[in-house]
Motif scaffolding. Sequence first.
Motif, PDB file in Angstrom:
ATOM      1  N   UNK A 147       0.844  -1.201   0.000  1.00 31.01           N
ATOM      2  CA  UNK A 147       0.000   0.000   0.000  1.00 31.01           C
ATOM      3  C   UNK A 147       0.877   1.248   0.000  1.00 31.01           C
ATOM      4  N   UNK A 148       1.940   1.240   0.812  1.00 28.78           N
ATOM      5  CA  UNK A 148       2.843   2.398   0.879  1.00 28.78           C
ATOM      6  C   UNK A 148       3.543   2.632  -0.464  1.00 28.78           C
ATOM      7  N   UNK A 149       3.954   1.562  -1.119  1.00 29.95           N
ATOM      8  CA  UNK A 149       4.611   1.696  -2.427  1.00 29.95           C
ATOM      9  C   UNK A 149       3.629   2.254  -3.455  1.00 29.95           C
ATOM     10  N   UNK A 150       2.401   1.729  -3.459  1.00 25.26           N
ATOM     11  CA  UNK A 150       1.392   2.239  -4.384  1.00 25.26           C
ATOM     12  C   UNK A 150       1.027   3.693  -4.070  1.00 25.26           C
ATOM     13  N   UNK A 151       1.042   4.045  -2.803  1.00 24.85           N
ATOM     14  CA  UNK A 151       0.821   5.431  -2.370  1.00 24.85           C
ATOM     15  C   UNK A 151       1.897   6.341  -2.971  1.00 24.85           C
ATOM     16  N   UNK A 152       3.146   5.918  -2.880  1.00 22.90           N
ATOM     17  CA  UNK A 152       4.243   6.714  -3.443  1.00 22.90           C
ATOM     18  C   UNK A 152       4.178   6.745  -4.967  1.00 22.90           C
ATOM     19  N   UNK A 153       3.797   5.641  -5.586  1.00 16.33           N
ATOM     20  CA  UNK A 153       3.649   5.610  -7.041  1.00 16.33           C
ATOM     21  C   UNK A 153       2.584   6.610  -7.478  1.00 16.33           C
ATOM     22  N   UNK A 154       1.463   6.646  -6.786  1.00 12.62           N
ATOM     23  CA  UNK A 154       0.409   7.620  -7.101  1.00 12.62           C
ATOM     24  C   UNK A 154       0.921   9.048  -6.925  1.00 12.62           C
ATOM     25  N   UNK A 155       1.719   9.267  -5.896  1.00  9.71           N
ATOM     26  CA  UNK A 155       2.297  10.593  -5.653  1.00  9.71           C
ATOM     27  C   UNK A 155       3.180  11.020  -6.818  1.00  9.71           C
ATOM     28  N   UNK A 156       4.055  10.132  -7.266  1.00 14.61           N
ATOM     29  CA  UNK A 156       4.968  10.448  -8.365  1.00 14.61           C
ATOM     30  C   UNK A 156       4.192  10.614  -9.673  1.00 14.61           C
ATOM     31  N   UNK A 157       3.173   9.780  -9.894  1.00  8.61           N
ATOM     32  CA  UNK A 157       2.370   9.907 -11.108  1.00  8.61           C
ATOM     33  C   UNK A 157       1.608  11.237 -11.155  1.00  8.61           C
ATOM     34  N   UNK A 158       1.288  11.791  -9.979  1.00  4.26           N
ATOM     35  CA  UNK A 158       0.635  13.114  -9.916  1.00  4.26           C
ATOM     36  C   UNK A 158       1.638  14.248 -10.137  1.00  4.26           C
ATOM     37  N   UNK A 159       2.915  13.907 -10.287  1.00  6.20           N
ATOM     38  CA  UNK A 159       3.939  14.919 -10.504  1.00  6.20           C
ATOM     39  C   UNK A 159       4.541  15.480  -9.236  1.00  6.20           C
ATOM     40  N   UNK A 160       4.237  14.874  -8.109  1.00  3.05           N
ATOM     41  CA  UNK A 160       4.777  15.323  -6.829  1.00  3.05           C
ATOM     42  C   UNK A 160       6.032  14.520  -6.486  1.00  3.05           C
ATOM     43  N   UNK A 161       6.765  15.030  -5.517  1.00  5.44           N
ATOM     44  CA  UNK A 161       7.979  14.343  -5.074  1.00  5.44           C
ATOM     45  C   UNK A 161       7.638  13.283  -4.036  1.00  5.44           C
ATOM     46  N   UNK A 162       8.289  12.135  -4.115  1.00  6.37           N
ATOM     47  CA  UNK A 162       8.001  11.069  -3.146  1.00  6.37           C
ATOM     48  C   UNK A 162       8.385  11.485  -1.727  1.00  6.37           C
ATOM     49  N   UNK A 163       7.625  10.991  -0.765  1.00  4.65           N
ATOM     50  CA  UNK A 163       7.886  11.363   0.628  1.00  4.65           C
ATOM     51  C   UNK A 163       9.236  10.854   1.105  1.00  4.65           C
ATOM     52  N   UNK A 164       9.712   9.724   0.573  1.00  6.50           N
ATOM     53  CA  UNK A 164      11.007   9.215   1.022  1.00  6.50           C
ATOM     54  C   UNK A 164      12.150  10.106   0.555  1.00  6.50           C
ATOM     55  N   UNK A 165      11.993  10.772  -0.582  1.00  9.14           N
ATOM     56  CA  UNK A 165      13.006  11.720  -1.051  1.00  9.14           C
ATOM     57  C   UNK A 165      12.979  12.968  -0.179  1.00  9.14           C
ATOM     58  N   UNK A 166      11.780  13.455   0.093  1.00 10.68           N
ATOM     59  CA  UNK A 166      11.636  14.643   0.939  1.00 10.68           C
ATOM     60  C   UNK A 166      12.209  14.372   2.326  1.00 10.68           C
ATOM     61  N   UNK A 167      11.894  13.212   2.888  1.00  5.73           N
ATOM     62  CA  UNK A 167      12.392  12.859   4.224  1.00  5.73           C
ATOM     63  C   UNK A 167      13.919  12.775   4.239  1.00  5.73           C
ATOM     64  N   UNK A 168      14.507  12.185   3.196  1.00  2.85           N
ATOM     65  CA  UNK A 168      15.970  12.077   3.130  1.00  2.85           C
ATOM     66  C   UNK A 168      16.611  13.457   3.007  1.00  2.85           C
ATOM     67  N   UNK A 169      16.000  14.330   2.215  1.00  7.96           N
ATOM     68  CA  UNK A 169      16.530  15.694   2.071  1.00  7.96           C
ATOM     69  C   UNK A 169      16.431  16.465   3.382  1.00  7.96           C
ATOM     70  N   UNK A 170      15.336  16.286   4.110  1.00 11.62           N
ATOM     71  CA  UNK A 170      15.181  16.959   5.403  1.00 11.62           C
ATOM     72  C   UNK A 170      16.223  16.477   6.403  1.00 11.62           C
ATOM     73  N   UNK A 171      16.485  15.161   6.402  1.00 13.63           N
ATOM     74  CA  UNK A 171      17.530  14.634   7.289  1.00 13.63           C
ATOM     75  C   UNK A 171      18.891  15.209   6.921  1.00 13.63           C
ATOM     76  N   UNK A 172      19.180  15.262   5.619  1.00  8.97           N
ATOM     77  CA  UNK A 172      20.469  15.785   5.167  1.00  8.97           C
ATOM     78  C   UNK A 172      20.606  17.267   5.522  1.00  8.97           C
ATOM     79  N   UNK A 173      19.514  18.016   5.414  1.00  4.07           N
ATOM     80  CA  UNK A 173      19.557  19.440   5.761  1.00  4.07           C
ATOM     81  C   UNK A 173      19.864  19.641   7.242  1.00  4.07           C
TER      82      UNK A 173
END
Length: 181
Positions: free
Chosen positions: A147-173
Amino acid sequence: MPGVIRRGLDALYGAGAAIAALALLGIFLVMMGQVGLRFLGVQFPGADDISAYLCVATTFFALALTFKRGELIRVGLLLERLSPGPRRVMEIVALILAAIGSAYAVWWTADDVIFSWQIEDLAQGPLPIPLWIPKLAMPVGAGILLIAVLDELATVLRGERPSYVIAAEERAARGNFTAEV
């Protein structure tokens, strides 16, 4: 995504992580009980089996939230070097492959649970636990991951950034690179 659905999905991922945390606590309690009973010269029958079952539950129930937070092992070396267009395409391909792999894990582990139930498979240790019960953590946890993978796939298909990328960038910041090792 409508707020009710988003909150429901996030609650599902959080519930999986909470079950994983409880299973981890269970491992700790079983191990401490085993240590305490050894001092009294008493055996804790099935402690190893129970710990193993709880370890599987900890692993599978934690998968979805770990994925959503960008803390699962992910090969981003190639993706991070691509320009936005090709990166989005490759992200979609990667998520489709992850969905297929997760769906296969759900199917295979559910089939194993059903088979264990049908043949009334029991643990061979000192506690004759019907094995379909601890095995149930695998298809349920893998299902939540799917379900989580399909959730992220739907997010990317809508043209949005995946939450795992955003979370990794926030950690790096914040200077936290622990999940990137």
